[in-house]
Design an enzyme around this catalytic site. Sequence first.
Site, mmCIF file in Angstrom:
data_model
loop_
_atom_site.group_PDB
_atom_site.id
_atom_site.type_symbol
_atom_site.label_atom_id
_atom_site.label_comp_id
_atom_site.label_asym_id
_atom_site.label_seq_id
_atom_site.Cartn_x
_atom_site.Cartn_y
_atom_site.Cartn_z
ATOM 1 N N LYS A 21 0.828 -1.205 0.000
ATOM 2 C CA LYS A 21 0.000 0.000 0.000
ATOM 3 C C LYS A 21 0.866 1.260 0.000
ATOM 4 O O LYS A 21 1.687 1.452 0.894
ATOM 5 C CB LYS A 21 -0.925 -0.015 1.209
ATOM 6 C CG LYS A 21 -1.858 -1.231 1.238
ATOM 7 C CD LYS A 21 -2.618 -1.349 2.540
ATOM 8 C CE LYS A 21 -1.689 -1.654 3.697
ATOM 9 N NZ LYS A 21 -2.417 -1.935 4.955
ATOM 10 N N THR A 39 -8.497 9.099 9.101
ATOM 11 C CA THR A 39 -8.222 7.856 8.371
ATOM 12 C C THR A 39 -7.878 6.693 9.306
ATOM 13 O O THR A 39 -7.290 5.699 8.869
ATOM 14 C CB THR A 39 -7.051 8.072 7.397
ATOM 15 O OG1 THR A 39 -5.907 8.558 8.136
ATOM 16 C CG2 THR A 39 -7.410 9.093 6.326
ATOM 17 N N GLY A 55 -7.850 3.365 11.042
ATOM 18 C CA GLY A 55 -8.408 2.077 10.682
ATOM 19 C C GLY A 55 -8.367 1.751 9.198
ATOM 20 O O GLY A 55 -8.913 0.730 8.771
ATOM 21 N N THR A 56 -7.691 2.578 8.407
ATOM 22 C CA THR A 56 -7.661 2.358 6.959
ATOM 23 C C THR A 56 -7.080 0.991 6.603
ATOM 24 O O THR A 56 -7.647 0.259 5.789
ATOM 25 C CB THR A 56 -6.832 3.458 6.270
ATOM 26 O OG1 THR A 56 -7.419 4.729 6.543
ATOM 27 C CG2 THR A 56 -6.787 3.243 4.769
ATOM 28 N N GLY A 57 -5.927 0.644 7.193
ATOM 29 C CA GLY A 57 -5.287 -0.624 6.853
ATOM 30 C C GLY A 57 -6.128 -1.828 7.235
ATOM 31 O O GLY A 57 -6.247 -2.793 6.468
ATOM 32 N N CYS A 58 -6.707 -1.784 8.430
ATOM 33 C CA CYS A 58 -7.571 -2.879 8.879
ATOM 34 C C CYS A 58 -8.774 -3.029 7.947
ATOM 35 O O CYS A 58 -9.173 -4.139 7.569
ATOM 36 C CB CYS A 58 -8.069 -2.612 10.298
ATOM 37 S SG CYS A 58 -6.774 -2.355 11.521
#
Length: 269
Positions: free
Chosen positions: A177, A209, A211-214
């Site tokens: 990412k 933003t 929690g974007t990765g989760c």
Amino acid sequence: MNAVTRVLTIAGSDSGGGAGIQADLKTVQALGGHGMSALTVVTAQNSLGVQGAWPLPAAAVEAQFSACVEDIGVDAVKTGMLGGPELVSIVADLINRLNELVPVVVDPVAVSKHGDTLLASDARDALLSELLPRSTVLTPNLDEAGWLVGEPVVDREDMRAAARTLLGFGPRWILLKGGHLADDAAADLLTDGTAEHWLVAERIPNRHTHGTGCTYASAVATLLGRGEPVPEAVAQAKDYVTRAIARGYPLGRGIGPVGHPVPIRAASA
């Protein structure tokens, strides 16, 4: 056929509700799946950062996993915060008990949005040698990829090089990412070592933003569990998380969460 896609997330809890297990379950539900959880670490966390973290005993993680798998069943697994090498090894062993056709999305959560350390440095070897070989898709951000390969990852050529290195540890696909690239686009690299896909979205000027990765990883897992091929699942997940970021909202005094209640769109939409 099951009426609903069953997704098991093995991750830490975010008491503030923005990331971790809480974000995973919101994402799975938004995409029409049924979310289950095996909690690994309890954190005291809010919009300002992580104030404390307490790993659960290995027996508790195994019992949660077995309770879900043996009764309800599982169509996809997503891993998140694992805390340290013992839990990484335990989770890898549990996943190895599943049918090898069950897709596994590994989000190597190492550092929080606020810069808090979420994975012990001595867990790196266990992650590389035990969990990556069972991964269908590995989803590091630039900092996590750099931590895993031992070299900074700052541009697209670095991303290609890091992906090649990480594929050598056994995952089928790498989704690297590029949200932290120093340009106006959020460019992600998806590759299996042969095919290369760049997923590029306009950078959204929204600081909320958390929690974007989760959210991204859980969306990929849900779509894989539904039967989508990896490139299609990732493309739809990228679209979903981009729109969720656009709906991120202020909460507390720090970084608010993304907006999860966004309907999924077909890849051709």
